[in-house]
Write a protein that holds these residues in place. Sequence first.
Motif, short mmCIF file in Angstrom:
data_model
loop_
_atom_site.label_atom_id
_atom_site.label_comp_id
_atom_site.label_asym_id
_atom_site.label_seq_id
_atom_site.Cartn_x
_atom_site.Cartn_y
_atom_site.Cartn_z
N GLU A 60 -3.86 10.24 -29.74
CA GLU A 60 -5.02 9.37 -29.97
C GLU A 60 -5.43 9.79 -31.71
OE1 GLU A 60 -6.52 6.97 -28.79
OE2 GLU A 60 -4.96 6.66 -27.18
N ARG B 9 -2.87 8.18 -33.93
CA ARG B 9 -3.26 6.86 -33.90
C ARG B 9 -4.05 6.41 -34.78
NH1 ARG B 9 -2.17 4.75 -27.57
NH2 ARG B 9 -2.15 2.79 -28.76
N ALA B 10 -5.11 7.05 -34.85
CA ALA B 10 -6.34 6.80 -35.83
C ALA B 10 -5.94 6.67 -37.13
CB ALA B 10 -7.64 7.53 -35.44
N ILE C 159 -2.94 6.43 -38.28
CA ILE C 159 -2.00 5.48 -38.50
C ILE C 159 -2.86 4.12 -39.00
CG2 ILE C 159 -0.29 3.91 -37.55
CD1 ILE C 159 0.99 6.47 -36.30
N ASP C 160 -3.61 3.89 -38.16
CA ASP C 160 -4.59 2.75 -38.35
C ASP C 160 -5.30 2.95 -39.79
OD1 ASP C 160 -3.88 1.72 -35.96
OD2 ASP C 160 -5.75 2.21 -34.93
N HIS C 161 -5.71 3.95 -40.17
CA HIS C 161 -6.18 4.27 -41.39
C HIS C 161 -5.19 4.04 -42.51
CE1 HIS C 161 -9.48 5.84 -44.03
NE2 HIS C 161 -8.52 6.67 -44.41
N THR D 251 -2.79 2.31 -42.56
CA THR D 251 -2.55 0.72 -42.58
C THR D 251 -3.52 -0.05 -43.27
OG1 THR D 251 -1.27 0.99 -40.62
CG2 THR D 251 -1.79 -1.22 -41.24
N THR D 252 -4.88 0.32 -42.90
CA THR D 252 -6.01 -0.35 -43.38
C THR D 252 -6.09 -0.10 -44.84
OG1 THR D 252 -7.35 -0.11 -41.35
CG2 THR D 252 -8.56 -0.54 -43.23
N GLU E 172 1.87 -3.09 -42.08
CA GLU E 172 1.35 -3.16 -40.40
C GLU E 172 2.56 -3.02 -39.68
OE1 GLU E 172 -1.21 -6.03 -37.70
OE2 GLU E 172 -1.45 -6.19 -39.87
N SER F 122 3.93 0.05 -39.12
CA SER F 122 2.76 0.63 -38.10
C SER F 122 3.38 0.14 -36.63
CB SER F 122 1.42 0.22 -38.54
OG SER F 122 0.54 0.70 -37.44
N ARG F 123 3.33 -0.87 -36.44
CA ARG F 123 3.80 -1.57 -35.29
C ARG F 123 4.81 -1.07 -34.73
NH1 ARG F 123 2.14 -6.51 -37.32
NH2 ARG F 123 4.12 -7.37 -37.31
#
Length: 198
Positions: free
Chosen positions: A135, A138-139, A141-143, A145-146, A152, A155-156
């Motif tokens: 988890e 994952r956070a 990776i989102d950061h 990407t953002t 993205e 990331s996917r």
Amino acid sequence: MFCGSSDGRGRVYLDAARTLGRLISRRGDVLVYGGAAVGVMGAVADASLDAGGRVVGVIPRQLVEREIAHPRLTTLHVVADMHERKAMMAANADAFIAMPGGAGTLEELFEIWTWAQLGLHAKPIGLLDVNGYYEPLRAMIDHMTTEGFLQERHSRALLIDSDAERLLDRFADYRAPGPKWAPHEAAEAADLFGITEK
């Protein structure tokens, strides 16, 4: 398979490794991993072997005693160093799964994921997220990407699942997102690193 040579806290990680090892063998696939008899590494190998599967280990010479090389493997390759270990594992794998582990597991995961982004291979990469272990990653990776440091689509492309059988099923439908740069740039990068796409 990238995973830890330690057990982790509790039995949840070892149990998940055994489940995955049995699944791989029952599907008729060959497990390629780091060659150790201890920790999560040993658990996934033992379960796969006990289910009648084939298991290939790749371990650096200096870690044969430290990580305790597995004595029952179908094939054990003893190589010169970590670089050769990772190259051999990558060349002999059709897909990659990272289970919970430490810095070494993350290092292997990020290298093979980076190679995918560069277009050096088009093989699926998955995280088996046991007990929410990944988890925080994952956070992050989102950061990334953002903040514009990770596309993205890449990331996917990292498949994340808490269910081993579902993750393996998702591999069958995987479609690589394509390299970060144009094809000729990816080919030049492959030449630079001495990597042949399979």
